[in-house]
Design an enzyme around this catalytic site. Structure first.
Site, PDB file in Angstrom:
ATOM      1  CG  ASN A 449      -1.731   1.306   1.295  1.00 15.22           C
ATOM      2  OD1 ASN A 449      -2.713   1.448   0.571  1.00 15.22           O
ATOM      3  ND2 ASN A 449      -1.338   2.250   2.140  1.00 15.22           N
ATOM      4  CD  GLU A 450      -1.412   5.785   0.472  1.00 15.78           C
ATOM      5  OE1 GLU A 450      -0.727   6.203   1.433  1.00 15.78           O
ATOM      6  OE2 GLU A 450      -2.543   6.215   0.213  1.00 15.78           O
ATOM      7  N   PRO A 451       3.494   2.518  -1.625  1.00 17.82           N
ATOM      8  CG  PRO A 451       4.261   0.994  -3.223  1.00 17.82           C
ATOM      9  CD  PRO A 451       2.993   1.499  -2.574  1.00 17.82           C
TER      10      PRO A 451
END
Length: 651
Positions: A449-451
């Site tokens: 998630n959201e790297p």
């Protein structure tokens, strides 16, 4: 402000050992059967945090060699729960380092005296790194705070006259650039402001780093020759269901297997023999999502019966696996379940509640499922880590579709893309797929998630990670959830579905809801033009403090949350006719975060409060979701509130 030495973990206890001592093989959920028993160890455990400067005292004094109470004062700690919010100690709430748990269990006599009985200790979740001893003997280690691990303790409990065993765990919640989720330890070296050795745990995610034994701990038995793992994949040929199975056995190479598939009335509809094969089910009842069919979530039972002739005599083992027969496919513009377009209208969640933190709790779980069904939600994402097995089982039973996410949240630093990090991430995906592969509710894996997927090493990292996940499970699509720019995202080429988070008029253009439609429509068009893949609006929302009202709407009021959602919905209604295949609100309920000037006792983006009471947006979303259900599937009247009816919860 400077970071501590490279071996920051060393300052907090022993080095990170590899998890090679954890059992290899399967991770079947422990179910009772004629050949299997289980003993739950939930309840009060003895607990002690190691407040020594280096967090090493417990190891130096070998607290695991004797009852924990002999090491000093202990607390009663409920299991499962997080340890942070149970007491009144401010130091314990934000504690970073090693904590110790202990429980003594009395075993049935047969368990300790029958050499034909295999006794296994199973820990559902220990956040983050755990070392386990039984009667002072080291039996297991495990890295990762969200997936189960086991140890075969048969020899220890069957080697002496005692019918009891003392189980000791040391758990460390420290996060480093190579853990999942990542974090850093920062040492404060200004002697005019901080005492010697002062450090803080920095994290790169927006939820509280709760720690402890979060899920059930139990003992269970099998015969010494036993069914170790089962893998099921399903398909459909016209009105015939196809169930391909593969069964793994440990303890002997000489055995016989019988396989029976039973319908919900207990009637055998197909049978086979051997460790692998295909069962054909005429006039199949498919597993359908909630609100997509008049009879959703149909589950068959796969009964596996093992017999073997050992030197000590005949051995038999029985295991029953719930099976939902369904297919999943992705096209350029659609997400298909059983060949029909499926539209995700659901939520993102957290395992989070007052007092218990991330501890598993049946009443809370049932309440959440009642609210999901009332809301008309057909899906959720396990943001941002794998949820308890019991959650997945209820999703199977009630037709709630799941995007199953790894704990790969907050991958921000370049160090977190190293080979060390990648290797651990590959292992975590292996553990996640091994645990959840047979759940029909799981329709897609999310690896992160959201790297910072715009960084150069992200391309190789996500290419490798996604390919590995697909190799583990070719039957499901794979994604990760992004908030990067469509032109800069180096991981997006490898996903099957584009999952995008956006917070227009919240984290930028504060208060200006009039720009949402233009910005959101432009983002969708850019992503689709670039990749020609279906898109899910995987997060959107606004912070709202229950009871705050402003008209005209202002940020943090209930009116603002409603207004923002309405602006998103106008665009979603246009684009779902094209290539948008889902929308998941952030968040189902308010949840705890680290303290900061930006958070008023946690994140308030929930449509329900942390106590599961609705805000105005919950009613708006309910009206929308039932309207979407009316357009996309067969279901009961939206006028009737949905709840879990007459459920024995015999999982």
């Amino acid at each position: 402000m400077s970071r501590g030495p490279a071996g920051a973990w060393v300052a907090l206890g022993p080095l990170l050992w590899t998890c090679g001592l954890a059992l290899e093989g399967g991770m079947l959920y422990p179910r009772e059967s004629p050949s299997r028993e289980r003993k739950d160890l939930d309840g009060l455990w003895s607990f002690r945090a190691d407040f020594s400067d280096g967090r090493r005292q417990g190891f130096e004094q070998q607290w695991y060699r004797a009852p924990l109470r002999e090491s000093g004062p202990t607390l009663d700690m409920p299991v499962p729960s997080s340890f942070n919010d149970v007491g009144q100690d401010r130091q314990l709430r934000s504690f970073v380092g090693w904590v110790w748990y202990e429980r003594e269990a009395t075993l049935p006599r047969r368990w300790s005296q029958d050499p034909g009985t295999r006794v296994v200790l199973r820990i559902g979740s220990a956040h983050y790194y755990a070392i386990v001893w039984v009667n002072g003997v080291h039996v297991a280690e495990h890295e990762g705070g969200h997936l189960p691990f086991e140890a075969d303790i048969s020899k220890l409990v069957q080697s002496g006259p005692l019918s009891s065993c003392r189980i000791t765990l040391a758990i460390n919640n420290t996060l480093t650039p190579h853990t999942l989720p990542p974090g850093t330890i920062v040492y404060k070296t200004d002697a005019s402001k901080y005492p010697k050795g002062y450090f803080v745990q920095n994290t790169y995610f927006d939820f509280f780093n709760y720690a402890g034994l979060h899920r059930p701990v139990l003992l269970y038995t099998t015969p010494t020759t036993y069914i170790d793992d089962i893998t099921v994949t399903t398909g459909v040929d016209q009105d015939t269901g196809l169930v391909d199975y593969q069964i793994f056995v440990q303890g002997s190479e000489h055995f016989q297997l019988e396989v029976y598939l039973l319908d919900e009335e207990g009637k055998v509809v197909a049978q086979g023999t051997g460790s692998q094969g295909r069962l054909q089910v005429p006039n199949v009842h498919l597993w359908w999502p909630y609100l997509m069919h008049e009879h959703p979530a149909y589950l068959y039972s796969l009964e596996v019966r093992l017999t073997a002739q050992m030197a000590a005599g005949p051995v038999s083992d029985f295991y029953t696996l719930p099976v939902g027969i369904r297919t999943v496919a992705v096209t350029e513009r659609q997400f298909l379940i059983n060949g029909k377009p499926f539209y995700f209208h659901g939520v993102n969640k957290h395992e989070d509640a007052d007092i218990r933190g991330k501890g598993f709790d049946w009443p809370l779980l049932v309440k959440d499922f009642n609210l999901l069904r009332w809301l008309g939600a057909n899906a959720f994402r396990t943001s941002h880590y794998p949820y308890a097995e019991e959650v997945m089982q209820l999703c199977d039973r009630y037709g709630i579709v799941v995007i199953d996410e790894s704990p790969g949240v907050g991958i921000m630093l370049v160090q977190s893309y190293s080979n060390v990090s990648l290797q651990h991430h590959l292992e975590v995906m292996g553990e996640l797929v091994r645990r959840d592969k047979n759940h029909p509710s799981v329709v897609m894996w999310s690896v992160a998630n959201e790297p910072t997927s715009f960084l150069k090493p992200a391309a190789y990292y996500f290419k490798t990670l996604i390919a590995h996940t697909k190799a583990l499970d070719p039957s499901r699509p794979v994604t990760f959830v992004t908030n990067s720019n469509y032109e800069a995202d180096l991981g997006a080429p490898y996903v099957d579905v584009i999952c995008v988070n956006s917070y227009y008029s919240w984290y930028h253009d504060y208060g200006h809801m009039e720009v949402i439609q233009l910005q959101l429509a432009t983002e969708f068009e850019n992503w689709y033009r670039t990749y020609q893949k279906p898109i899910i609006q995987s997060e959107y929302g606004a912070e709202t403090i229950a009871g705050f009202h402003q008209d005209p709407p202002l940020m943090f009021s209930e009116e603002y949350q409603k207004g923002l959602l309405e602006q998103y919905h106008l665009v979603l209604d246009q684009k779902r006719k094209e290539y948008v295949v889902g929308e998941l609100i952030w968040n189902f309920a308010d949840f705890m975060t680290d303290q900061s000037p930006q958070r008023a006792v946690g994140n308030r983006k929930g449509i329900f409060t942390r106590q599961r009471q609705p805000k105005a947006a919950a009613f708006l979303l309910r009206e929308r979701y039932w309207k979407l259900a009316n357009e996309t599937g067969h279901h009961r009247s939206a006028a009737k509130s949905q709840c879990l009816e007459n459920s024995p919860f015999a999982l």
